[in-house]
Motif scaffolding. Sequence first.
Motif, PDB file in Angstrom:
ATOM      1  N   ASP A  58       0.929  -1.152  -0.027  1.00  0.00           N
ATOM      2  CA  ASP A  58      -0.063  -0.198   0.074  1.00  0.00           C
ATOM      3  C   ASP A  58       0.818   1.424   0.106  1.00  0.00           C
ATOM      4  N   THR A  59       0.174   2.338  -0.481  1.00  0.00           N
ATOM      5  CA  THR A  59       0.930   3.728  -0.801  1.00  0.00           C
ATOM      6  C   THR A  59       0.094   4.589  -0.420  1.00  0.00           C
ATOM      7  N   ILE A  60       0.627   5.975   0.267  1.00  0.00           N
ATOM      8  CA  ILE A  60      -0.238   7.010   0.367  1.00  0.00           C
ATOM      9  C   ILE A  60       0.772   8.148   0.111  1.00  0.00           C
ATOM     10  N   ALA A  61       0.196   9.281  -0.821  1.00  0.00           N
ATOM     11  CA  ALA A  61       1.044  10.280  -0.771  1.00  0.00           C
ATOM     12  C   ALA A  61       0.222  11.456  -0.173  1.00  0.00           C
ATOM     13  N   LEU A  62       1.087  12.283   0.744  1.00  0.00           N
ATOM     14  CA  LEU A  62       0.736  13.443   1.474  1.00  0.00           C
ATOM     15  C   LEU A  62       1.581  14.689   0.652  1.00  0.00           C
ATOM     16  N   THR A  63       0.759  15.764   0.956  1.00  0.00           N
ATOM     17  CA  THR A  63       1.145  17.104   0.591  1.00  0.00           C
ATOM     18  C   THR A  63       1.361  18.078   1.708  1.00  0.00           C
ATOM     19  N   PRO A  64       2.397  17.927   2.542  1.00  0.00           N
ATOM     20  CA  PRO A  64       2.397  18.753   3.711  1.00  0.00           C
ATOM     21  C   PRO A  64       2.745  20.001   3.450  1.00  0.00           C
ATOM     22  N   THR A  65       2.876  20.929   4.685  1.00  0.00           N
ATOM     23  CA  THR A  65       3.287  22.300   4.419  1.00  0.00           C
ATOM     24  C   THR A  65       4.648  22.342   4.082  1.00  0.00           C
ATOM     25  N   ALA A  66       4.817  23.089   2.941  1.00  0.00           N
ATOM     26  CA  ALA A  66       6.516  23.064   2.396  1.00  0.00           C
ATOM     27  C   ALA A  66       7.457  23.736   3.296  1.00  0.00           C
ATOM     28  N   ALA A  67       6.925  24.612   3.880  1.00  0.00           N
ATOM     29  CA  ALA A  67       7.871  25.523   4.876  1.00  0.00           C
ATOM     30  C   ALA A  67       8.531  24.616   5.980  1.00  0.00           C
ATOM     31  N   LEU A  68       7.936  23.510   6.259  1.00  0.00           N
ATOM     32  CA  LEU A  68       8.387  22.711   7.083  1.00  0.00           C
ATOM     33  C   LEU A  68       9.775  22.038   6.812  1.00  0.00           C
ATOM     34  N   PHE A  69      10.109  21.941   5.532  1.00  0.00           N
ATOM     35  CA  PHE A  69      11.037  20.942   5.119  1.00  0.00           C
ATOM     36  C   PHE A  69      12.309  21.861   4.320  1.00  0.00           C
ATOM     37  N   GLY A  70      12.365  23.131   4.695  1.00  0.00           N
ATOM     38  CA  GLY A  70      13.477  23.935   3.910  1.00  0.00           C
ATOM     39  C   GLY A  70      14.418  24.217   5.150  1.00  0.00           C
ATOM     40  N   ALA A  71      15.643  24.281   4.948  1.00  0.00           N
ATOM     41  CA  ALA A  71      16.792  24.723   5.837  1.00  0.00           C
ATOM     42  C   ALA A  71      17.843  24.994   4.996  1.00  0.00           C
ATOM     43  N   ALA A  72      18.739  26.336   5.498  1.00  0.00           N
ATOM     44  CA  ALA A  72      19.799  26.524   4.722  1.00  0.00           C
ATOM     45  C   ALA A  72      20.753  25.425   4.768  1.00  0.00           C
ATOM     46  N   GLY A  73      21.384  24.814   3.973  1.00  0.00           N
ATOM     47  CA  GLY A  73      22.379  23.891   3.732  1.00  0.00           C
ATOM     48  C   GLY A  73      21.902  22.337   3.935  1.00  0.00           C
ATOM     49  N   GLY A  74      20.610  22.513   4.017  1.00  0.00           N
ATOM     50  CA  GLY A  74      19.917  21.248   4.065  1.00  0.00           C
ATOM     51  C   GLY A  74      19.683  20.572   5.342  1.00  0.00           C
ATOM     52  N   GLY A  75      19.966  19.224   5.419  1.00  0.00           N
ATOM     53  CA  GLY A  75      19.709  18.553   6.606  1.00  0.00           C
ATOM     54  C   GLY A  75      19.015  17.198   6.434  1.00  0.00           C
ATOM     55  N   THR A  76      18.705  16.392   7.609  1.00  0.00           N
ATOM     56  CA  THR A  76      17.909  15.185   7.196  1.00  0.00           C
ATOM     57  C   THR A  76      16.781  15.169   8.572  1.00  0.00           C
ATOM     58  N   PHE A  77      15.810  14.470   8.244  1.00  0.00           N
ATOM     59  CA  PHE A  77      14.908  14.172   9.127  1.00  0.00           C
ATOM     60  C   PHE A  77      14.346  12.523   9.239  1.00  0.00           C
ATOM     61  N   SER A  78      13.887  11.822   9.973  1.00  0.00           N
ATOM     62  CA  SER A  78      13.668  10.553  10.093  1.00  0.00           C
ATOM     63  C   SER A  78      11.910  10.381   9.762  1.00  0.00           C
ATOM     64  N   ILE A  79      11.811   9.154   9.073  1.00  0.00           N
ATOM     65  CA  ILE A  79      10.381   8.834   9.163  1.00  0.00           C
ATOM     66  C   ILE A  79      10.499   7.150   9.707  1.00  0.00           C
ATOM     67  N   SER A  80       9.437   6.963  10.813  1.00  0.00           N
ATOM     68  CA  SER A  80       9.736   5.782  11.525  1.00  0.00           C
ATOM     69  C   SER A  80       8.050   4.835  11.347  1.00  0.00           C
ATOM     70  N   CYS A  81       7.968   3.684  11.231  1.00  0.00           N
ATOM     71  CA  CYS A  81       6.784   2.828  11.433  1.00  0.00           C
ATOM     72  C   CYS A  81       6.666   2.000  12.289  1.00  0.00           C
ATOM     73  N   GLU A  82       5.572   1.580  12.676  1.00  0.00           N
ATOM     74  CA  GLU A  82       5.397   0.417  13.571  1.00  0.00           C
ATOM     75  C   GLU A  82       4.295  -0.421  12.957  1.00  0.00           C
ATOM     76  N   SER A  83       4.245  -1.692  13.431  1.00  0.00           N
ATOM     77  CA  SER A  83       3.370  -2.618  12.805  1.00  0.00           C
ATOM     78  C   SER A  83       2.158  -3.024  13.840  1.00  0.00           C
ATOM     79  N   PHE A  84       1.156  -3.472  13.349  1.00  0.00           N
ATOM     80  CA  PHE A  84       0.223  -4.200  14.323  1.00  0.00           C
ATOM     81  C   PHE A  84      -0.664  -5.319  13.363  1.00  0.00           C
ATOM     82  N   SER A  85      -0.208  -6.357  13.726  1.00  0.00           N
ATOM     83  CA  SER A  85      -0.661  -7.535  12.600  1.00  0.00           C
ATOM     84  C   SER A  85      -1.677  -8.407  13.393  1.00  0.00           C
ATOM     85  N   GLY A  86      -2.514  -9.250  12.522  1.00  0.00           N
ATOM     86  CA  GLY A  86      -3.427  -9.910  13.356  1.00  0.00           C
ATOM     87  C   GLY A  86      -3.874 -11.245  12.205  1.00  0.00           C
ATOM     88  N   LEU A  87      -4.790 -11.968  12.613  1.00  0.00           N
ATOM     89  CA  LEU A  87      -5.185 -13.092  11.807  1.00  0.00           C
ATOM     90  C   LEU A  87      -6.548 -13.526  12.273  1.00  0.00           C
TER      91      LEU A  87
END
Length: 212
Positions: free
Chosen positions: A126-155
């Motif tokens: 599955d895939t989802i595309a988001l269009t968040p506020t652009a101003a959050l992602f700008g920084a002079a010289g760049g940089g990094t940020f992390s994305i994390s996920c957790e699972s909840f499985s069942g049967l």
Amino acid sequence: MKKILAAAVLAALSVGSANAALSFSNAEQTTEISQSGFLDLFDTNLGTLNSVTLTLTGGMTTTIDLSNSAAQSQTARGTGTVDLSFTSSLAGLDLSAVLLNLTATTGLQTLAPGASASFGPLTDTDTIALTPTAALFGAAGGGTFSISCESFSGLGVSGGGGNVAASQTTTAGCGASIAYDYTPTTNKVPEPASMALVGLGMMGLAAIRRRK
């Protein structure tokens, strides 16, 4: 002119972003999982950031075993699920409402009395595309940020009259990518008319010097 940065382009142009990228994809691991990856921030030295597209992805692979304990044949369906939730280290980026729902099923299966059967590997993505506020992602010289996920499985088991038991072996993984739409910073080039006036002025100065 607007540009959309691909991973290779930003890696070549940005500074201060070593060991980072505009996409990552984690290998699937046995559930439950807790995975992370890093993405580049936009280097505002490159230009003006217009918009951002953040894409979150997830995948699952499962094998489901069904066992019939009844004295007669039973028809049942086993369904494995994995829900992936996301968080981020970037201040202001709220992903709490994002949930990827992955499902894999055996379909209806008829089991003889006392029989067991294994079904898989069964997969889903599955895939989802988001269009968040652009101003959050700008920084002079760049940089990094992390994305994390957790699972909840069942049967779950449907049918079989309560006589069909199920077990599963499931793996899952997540990833993310980001695209920046921006207007590059350009140095102003003198217009042709301005350059012509400068040329005429230089010619005039040369003529005056010759007369002297």
